[in-house]
Scaffold this active site. Sequence first.
Site, PDB file in Angstrom:
ATOM      1  N   HIS B 170      48.773  55.269  39.783  1.00  0.00           N
ATOM      2  CA  HIS B 170      49.441  55.045  38.511  1.00  0.00           C
ATOM      3  C   HIS B 170      48.658  54.073  37.647  1.00  0.00           C
ATOM      4  CE1 HIS B 170      53.568  56.164  40.394  1.00  0.00           C
ATOM      5  NE2 HIS B 170      53.141  57.156  39.658  1.00  0.00           N
ATOM      6  N   CYS B 271      57.393  48.565  40.953  1.00  0.00           N
ATOM      7  CA  CYS B 271      57.967  49.858  41.321  1.00  0.00           C
ATOM      8  C   CYS B 271      59.402  49.746  41.799  1.00  0.00           C
ATOM      9  CB  CYS B 271      57.148  50.496  42.436  1.00  0.00           C
ATOM     10  SG  CYS B 271      55.447  50.797  41.977  1.00  0.00           S
TER      11      CYS B 271
END
Lengths: 919, 282
Positions: B170, B271
């Site tokens: 990511h 996250c």
Amino acid sequence: MTTEVGSETDVKKEPEKVPEVQQQTEPQQTEQPDKAADSAAQPASASDDQPQEESQSAEAKSDPEAAASPEPSSPPAAGGQKKDKGISRFLPPWLKRQKSLSQDKPAESTEPPRQESVEAVKEEHEETSQPKEEADGEGGATTSTEQTEEVKEVKEVKEVKEVKEVKEVKEVREESRAEEVQVEEKDKEEEKSIGSADTQPVREEKEGESEVKESEEQTEKKEEKKEEEQVNQQETSVLSALKLKKMKMVVCHVTLLDGSQFSCEVEKRAKGQYLFFQVCEQLNLLEKDYFGLSFKDNAEQRCWLDPTKEIKRQIRNSQWQFAFSVKFYPPDPSQLTEDITRYLLCLQLRQDIASGRLPCSFVTHALLGSYTLQAELGDHDPEEHRLDYISDFQFAPNQTKELEEKVVELHKSHRGMTPAQADAQFLENAKKLSMYGVDLHHAKDSEGVDIMLGVCANGLLIYKDRLRINRFAWPKILKISYKRSNFYIKIRPGEAEQFESTVGFKLPNHRAAKRVWKVCVEHHTFFRLVSPEQPTKTKFLTLGSKFRYSGRTQAQTRQASSLIDRPAPYFQRTSSKRISRSLDGAPVVNVSDYSQALTAGAGENGPSLELNSDSKSPQVEVVEKPNEDADTSLTSETAFETDKGGAPERKSKLRVQGENIYVRHSNLMLEDLDKTQEDVLKHQASISELKRSFMEATPEPRPSQWDKRLTGSPATTLRLQAQGSLEEELTSLFLSKACFSGLAGSCSADAAPAEASKVSAQPEVPQQTPPRPGTDSRDASKPPVVKTEMVTISDTFAAQKTEISTKEVPIVHTETKTITYEAAQLDGNGDGEPGVLMTAQTITSESLCTTTTTHITKTLKGGLSETRIEKRIVITGDSDIDHDQALAQAIKEAKEQHPDMSVTRVVVHKETELAEDDD
Amino acid sequence: MAGLMSGFGSFTHAVVRAVPQSLAKEALRTGSQEVDLLKVREEYDEYVSVLKHRLGLEVVELPADDALPDSVFVEDVAVVCGDTALITRPGAESRRKETEAMKTALTELGLNIVEMTDESATLDGGDVLFTGREFFVGLSKRTNQRGAEILADVFKDYAVSTVPVQDRLHLKTVCSMAAPGLIAIGSSEPAQKVLKIMQQMSDHKYDKLTVPDDYAANCIYMNLPGKGDVLLHCTPEEFPESAKVFEKLKDHMLIPVNNQEKAKVDGGLTCLSVLINKKNNI
């Protein structure tokens, strides 16, 4: 000159062309003022005025031109050129090339009767000039100019806002030829005018006439023009005042930001600035540099009214209807000095938001709407303010009840806030929106993907849908340019990169490309420079558009507004109802429109930027590097520096090919190199004489005679006019074949290679430097425009070329705008194949184009003396004309006439879009 | 809403999701390391404790779902900015159902919910970096252009720039905001490349905080009443060199949070939560 003759005939035949001519003339007009100023200085030498350029390059040209000038009628032919589009069909793919011609000028020439005596004078001038040119090595320059069609570059050498270089490269080519013709016409006009009055005024008159066809007396126009020219630098108001007495008045309707209409009488020839000042006065606005007037052109595109140009010429046949709006969105509105300025900015932003041009979220719509209510209505009054009290306002493109409720809820929280505070809060939030002040333009990337180009205070943003996919800050951009419908930016190499790269974008049409370019020039100058780049006062050769932002920069306007010393002016805020109307019904500027408006705004006929991506043809780029440091005192020296930028075509080619992202387009766009033009010019000079004599004898060209004479001359000229059908359709169709003597070839061989190498090594500098002495700088600059190949050509040719280029340069602006179709064939340059027959069709009035280049090439390659014949066909006419057919016909004839030769290359130059652009 | 783009880092709520049993063996991972479920749960508990007790946020904990092994990484299924929440369409098919519980929770919190229904769009919240002034969206294996477009359409006030992400899961695997205008960035080549692109694409100037380890660049910045600048970052045990860099931020309340075990399944600190600010909302 021969071409001119043809053009005359064409003109006679085709009255239709007038409109195009008008357009072209407009650009010329713009140029003319400068010239006029020059001429004013030297009234005696009216011709000299235009000629400033001439002295450099034009002088040489002038001679040929002078010869040609007698037959100025040719210019009209140029008008017809635009319609060459079709030609390509008939040509073998390999034969196709594009060149541009200027049609407008020719038309003008026709109007003014040419006086032989005048012409002679011109010739004299030309002669004198020619030697100079030769000395300067202008020939090379001319070639370069041809190659570089029109390139405008804005270079920032330093991140510091101070230094930026603007490179304008125009392709001299055929266009230049056309320009030459035009120049000649102008000269003639000038001469005439001189006889009666000032040459410059005369020109203006002509232009105005052609454009507007006004019935006003020429004398009046002349006077006006003279005044304008003289005053150019001064405020237009003075001029307007003078004019008012004599001139006709027109009522202008201006839609203000609150939706109200302001009507104002202006003199018919008033400049945009006059009207703008009237509006600002009406509004009591002092910080006016952020604003501008826009109008809708015939294509319903929003264009900015150029303050420095006559209104009438910009709006053409459109209504005298304008809109006052924000042109430069201040990144920090809190730094504006006056509340009234902020208020106007608020009004603009409300429009932007309501129209969807400035997208924002629901919450932001509600917040901004609440500030609007507070500013317009004051504190929320539960008794007076029901929910429906805001239904007259439009806060968002799609206004929901939910939004209105939210607006009211927030409005309540602003209790006690003054209107000025509410406006300030409004702006503090609006300025943070990502699309605040971003001027969007539709475009495609190199792969044909739809994108948007966003021009803003900080640089150029690239969007795909709503996503920002790239960004080029101004310091990162070395140069911006446009060619045809392509827009290019040259990017400064990154840390790890060795070479700069060029990114190209495809715009819907040439106008759009020019619009983006203009908006970039304006935004870059306004937001990044301390002071505007000096206009190229001198007419030194810049083939590109001379358009520059001439207003105050943000830095300057801030400084000026810091000196504002007046009590805060009282101004009445629009009532809610009025606002609602304005928002709802008022012409909301759409994003696209706006962008267009911005682009057009500059208004000047920007020289078309031409990056000759054509590999073969060397492109000469004239780079104007205005040193910002110098600011006000930009002398000819600066111009010189600028000229340095001019790189030989070959270099440019190399760069383009290697680095250009948009190679495909560039290739497509590639036009013939200037060489053809140069060659043409040279040949034209000699041919022009022939034509002249011929024309004098018979107004309408007789093919047989032409052939004879042409053949007799070093260059063989074929006249296609003989064909009745073609004649009707084409204003002017000239085929000229030039055979160069062995001498020329040998000379060229030596010179050409050398130049090429030089160019590659030091693209711009070499050519320009040698020939130019300080004053000559202009000339020098022009020469760069000319292709190197041209240099190779014999001195006489070079001289002629230079003249042409110079003349063209001034004219160029107009020309650039003008649409020209050229089919240039000769690549005298290395490209050219040995023993190649080059045929160039130039829409321009110029008929004969022989390319010395051809000979050169031959010699170069094999040491063989091959004879190349270059034909230039100028097709002038309205769209009705079938250019393709005309071209096909011309080619056919050429083959018939020279059965022993083969056609190796056909270059077609179309400048239709350009013509449209002409302002 | 006090004003557009104000109050960066100010949060009142956090949404987290309990660790499912299936995480240890079934959670997606770029590596092939064994994961100790117990350790993961310890770390998770510590994380939630910091948010709830140390920072005083209202923590909404979604129940664990063994059918969704990756569901602890709630960041990927929702992007919240202001009072608007975009429910994403995760790039990994196995994670699409994670959005359901999130949507319910955010709806209950009173946010405006926008769902990404376009089946050609994918977006992981881990690819979305909000700087307070604009969004950067990493184009990765999990996020595509269409997903970014939808995000741009939802958050119209802000510029949304795309950043190609290569060799990393990511965008926020290599960077995050360490303060307003301060981007924490890893030292690896892909990380530096990302930073360079972001700097080029932005009209705003960002300072950078370069840390030796890419994973350490994933930290959580908050600006909380009474506490000022708060930064949750890696522990010295996990990334000693990087921790030293964070320790130089004297003005921040620095809270090292252990994330070693979750890093094995590519989970960074950001996250594990979706942060929400309800006070500033209109």
